[in-house]
Scaffold this active site. Sequence first.
Site, PDB file in Angstrom:
ATOM      1  N   HIS A   1       0.840  -1.190   0.000  1.00 14.11           N
ATOM      2  CA  HIS A   1       0.000   0.000   0.000  1.00 14.11           C
ATOM      3  C   HIS A   1       0.880   1.246   0.000  1.00 14.11           C
ATOM      4  CE1 HIS A   1      -3.385  -2.450   1.829  1.00 14.11           C
ATOM      5  NE2 HIS A   1      -2.345  -3.101   2.317  1.00 14.11           N
ATOM      6  N   TYR A   2       0.296   2.380  -0.389  1.00 12.96           N
ATOM      7  CA  TYR A   2       0.885   3.651   0.007  1.00 12.96           C
ATOM      8  C   TYR A   2      -0.096   4.342   0.951  1.00 12.96           C
ATOM      9  CZ  TYR A   2      -1.711   5.985  -3.901  1.00 12.96           C
ATOM     10  OH  TYR A   2      -2.652   6.461  -4.774  1.00 12.96           O
ATOM     11  N   THR A   3       0.433   5.215   1.801  1.00 14.93           N
ATOM     12  CA  THR A   3      -0.393   5.805   2.859  1.00 14.93           C
ATOM     13  C   THR A   3      -1.200   7.012   2.388  1.00 14.93           C
ATOM     14  OG1 THR A   3       1.406   7.245   3.606  1.00 14.93           O
ATOM     15  CG2 THR A   3       1.226   5.057   4.641  1.00 14.93           C
TER      16      THR A   3
ATOM     17  N   GLU B   1       2.654  -0.930   4.518  1.00 13.25           N
ATOM     18  CA  GLU B   1       2.340   0.443   4.130  1.00 13.25           C
ATOM     19  C   GLU B   1       3.643   1.204   3.880  1.00 13.25           C
ATOM     20  OE1 GLU B   1      -0.355   2.184   3.567  1.00 13.25           O
ATOM     21  OE2 GLU B   1      -2.051   1.151   4.510  1.00 13.25           O
TER      22      GLU B   1
ATOM     23  N   HIS C   1      -2.651  -3.247  -3.310  1.00 10.28           N
ATOM     24  CA  HIS C   1      -4.030  -3.094  -2.838  1.00 10.28           C
ATOM     25  C   HIS C   1      -4.985  -3.012  -4.023  1.00 10.28           C
ATOM     26  CE1 HIS C   1      -6.595  -1.070   0.557  1.00 10.28           C
ATOM     27  NE2 HIS C   1      -7.086  -2.222   0.160  1.00 10.28           N
TER      28      HIS C   1
ATOM     29  N   ASP D   1      -3.606   2.045  -4.859  1.00 10.41           N
ATOM     30  CA  ASP D   1      -2.241   1.961  -4.314  1.00 10.41           C
ATOM     31  C   ASP D   1      -1.674   0.541  -4.480  1.00 10.41           C
ATOM     32  OD1 ASP D   1      -4.388   1.499  -2.366  1.00 10.41           O
ATOM     33  OD2 ASP D   1      -2.827   1.153  -0.889  1.00 10.41           O
TER      34      ASP D   1
END
Length: 262
Positions: free
Chosen positions: A42-44, A106, A153, A163
């Site tokens: 994921h990225y936040t 993440e 994701h 993401d």
Amino acid sequence: MQLIIVVISIILTGCSMVNYEVDNVTYTAKGKNQRVKFIILHYTACDDKISIDTLTKGNVSSHYLITTHKWDPIFQLVPENERAWHAGISSFQGRSNLNDTSIGIEIVNLGVSETEGGLKLHPFHESQIRKTAYLIKKLSKKYKIEPKNILGHSDISPGRKIDPGPLFPWERLHREFGIGAWYDSIDFNFYYDSAIFGIYSTENIQSEFKRYGYDMEVSGEWSEKDKKILKAFQLHFRPKNISGEIDLETFAMIKALNHKYR
């Protein structure tokens, strides 16, 4: 007489004793597997501070967090044997609710932001890429994760999530670090053929995506859900052209991947 009573009491007590010891050595069941089958990236979509606050104080979490600072450690926020709340509504390979069977990572990254000139994509730091590669290698070996089960994701929630985004270097991770799935050029070139593409029906092509793991219906019609899956696939394997439409290049990619991993 008293001695006899004591001996009898000991014998009777011994007969009713219960062994509460747990023996995990004598017998081992074959009918089992690892709980962890997927690694989800994921990225936040926010900075370091907000990312840490959100993932430690809110109703979302991940097993690991990689910040933008190269001297920071890789932060473990949730033990691997516990569920982190990172995947949400998700599916892949016939499994749903992938929080149950995955480890979430993440990466702090702003994702996509609006500017006066339009949308801006934010690249990942080199230290983040290397930390991510290190962590995935370690987890893949520990849990025997298949290459194609290292996902974004967006792969498990098409249309709902994008993401880790189009700038995440999936191909580099595979070629430089041996991580994740990628097609072989020789297979891609074989299937990049209009004659082969032309003999495949819509159902046949949909079956290829379902075979790889995507939750695609084999209906013979391209639904909105199917187009979201195509976009998710292209986001992972062809981020420079995310059309959501099936074409020769996308066809050759999914065929080459199935040839290699199935």
